[in-house]
Design an enzyme around this catalytic site. Sequence first.
Site, PDB file in Angstrom:
ATOM      1  N   GLY A  99       0.790  -1.226   0.000  1.00  0.00           N
ATOM      2  CA  GLY A  99       0.000   0.000   0.000  1.00  0.00           C
ATOM      3  C   GLY A  99       0.819   1.271   0.000  1.00  0.00           C
ATOM      4  O   GLY A  99       0.366   2.306   0.506  1.00  0.00           O
ATOM      5  N   SER A 103       4.273  -5.996  -2.630  1.00  0.00           N
ATOM      6  CA  SER A 103       4.474  -4.594  -2.956  1.00  0.00           C
ATOM      7  C   SER A 103       5.417  -3.955  -1.929  1.00  0.00           C
ATOM      8  O   SER A 103       6.507  -4.469  -1.693  1.00  0.00           O
ATOM      9  CB  SER A 103       3.130  -3.871  -3.041  1.00  0.00           C
ATOM     10  OG  SER A 103       3.266  -2.588  -3.603  1.00  0.00           O
TER      11      SER A 103
END
Length: 527
Positions: free
Chosen positions: A114, A192
Amino acid sequence: MRVLQLLALLGLALQVFGEDFVVVNTSKGQIKGRDEGSYNTFFGIPYARVDEEKPFGVSSPYPHFTEPFEATDSTINCPQVNLAHSSIQCLRLNIYVPKKTDKKLPVMVWIHGGSFIFGSAGIYGGQYLVQHDIIVVTINYRLGPYGFLCLNDPEVPGNQGLKDQVDALKWVQQNIEAFGGDPRKVTVAGESYGGGSVDLYMYLNTRKLFDKAVVQSGTAQADAMFLKPDYRAAIKLAALFNYTASNTKDALKFLAQKDPLELMKEFNSSGMLLRACKEKKFKGVQSLVTDNPLHLCKPKKVKDTPVLFGYNSKEAFNIIANQTDDFFASNKDVFIKELNRTFNFNRKELLQIASIVKKFYMGSKAVGQDTKLALGDFWADFRLTHATEASVTRLVDQGAKVYKYVFSYIGNSKFKNIPGVGVYHTEELQYLFELGEEFGFDPLVEPEQIQMRERMTTMWANFVKHGNPTPETSDLLPVRWERVPKDSRPYLNIDVTMEMFEDVYHDRVAFWDLLWHNYWRKSKILS
């Protein structure tokens, strides 16, 4: 009686509250979770406490529970935009435990992605992974300015979000045995920016709190994962509220009084970037990150660590799919903008190199609908793909046992009917977790999709248990996943047909190898 004694030795629940609840005795006190049938859940367990007068700095251990802690709330989030149900006291973790009592189970700790500005533990359901006899832990950590101010101040030297993650791993080491877990067999995994965090873990100035690592679509060397510190960041944040701070401490004191959601909204709209950084050293303050991502080297710590590392086939496809002509017109200078954000080139040099990069991907064509696939490849390579390949090389050179993959299955992609489609960023997660609505994926209902979920969860759980995702072949896993040696780059292509290939995107990777070899000293992280 022997069964009860065995349960007590393993620290497992000895008390059942009705048919739905179960209690575990930990070093922090009793924790009351929920019986889900084939597994138990414990949601929202606090692993540390934030100092609300100094919310940007170090946390403290959470006090012992004086009565059973109700671990049934997975909705507590760290402050972030678009999530009203958040709290500064957000350092919580969730645990999924199989109903196994005869042996200690290996553990997977999940670090969410995120961009270090959004995401939470609660949107990753571990109910599929837990069916493979592993314990799954998902954690929150502070985001944005609460987690990633890097200042010339000993109270906020930087990387607090990473330090929160480390605190959660320490909690797991101290308490997971009470849930039936084996603290010697802890795999830390992330995607991520969570994956980039995991990559960094092997180089942190702290003891090793895991024995295996999974890095999905992220790396410590990814574009914008790691930035040069901005020592005036707190003063700039205060200025967003029309407050002129006399110094950093004054700014921090002012910002600590602001509503966290309001602060995150102002920060997000400002365009400021706060990421991992090389911390300034202060006497009496232990630094967590003291190297930049281009010079990570700890072979004694890395050697023999099993690492599962990979990415999706077209990471940036969702950015360019279904876009209008206006989008491509607004990105006609994208090569100049991206290079300028990463390198300190003079104007003439910037234009020359941007022109070379553009020709490599598009030839003489302009950015537009007919070159959108090339633009997607550029974005994927520049932001992630090349950095991942560089990280794999770094880890292999330092002795890690690396299993590399490319995830290519498009069976549930909302873009699967678009020519040139590939798997975009985050798309593999739906085959590992029950995801929150934030991801926008349709439910998996087709037999082929269900098989892919079973295949992914089996390989990931095998890795957590054995350090090898395919210890044996089967109808589900027909190919033995080979480790990466020093002299070649094999990888498993994860699709309907599982195959081992060599040297993915080798021409594009070699292009960026050459560019970085010549210009790494001009990286804005270093210069």
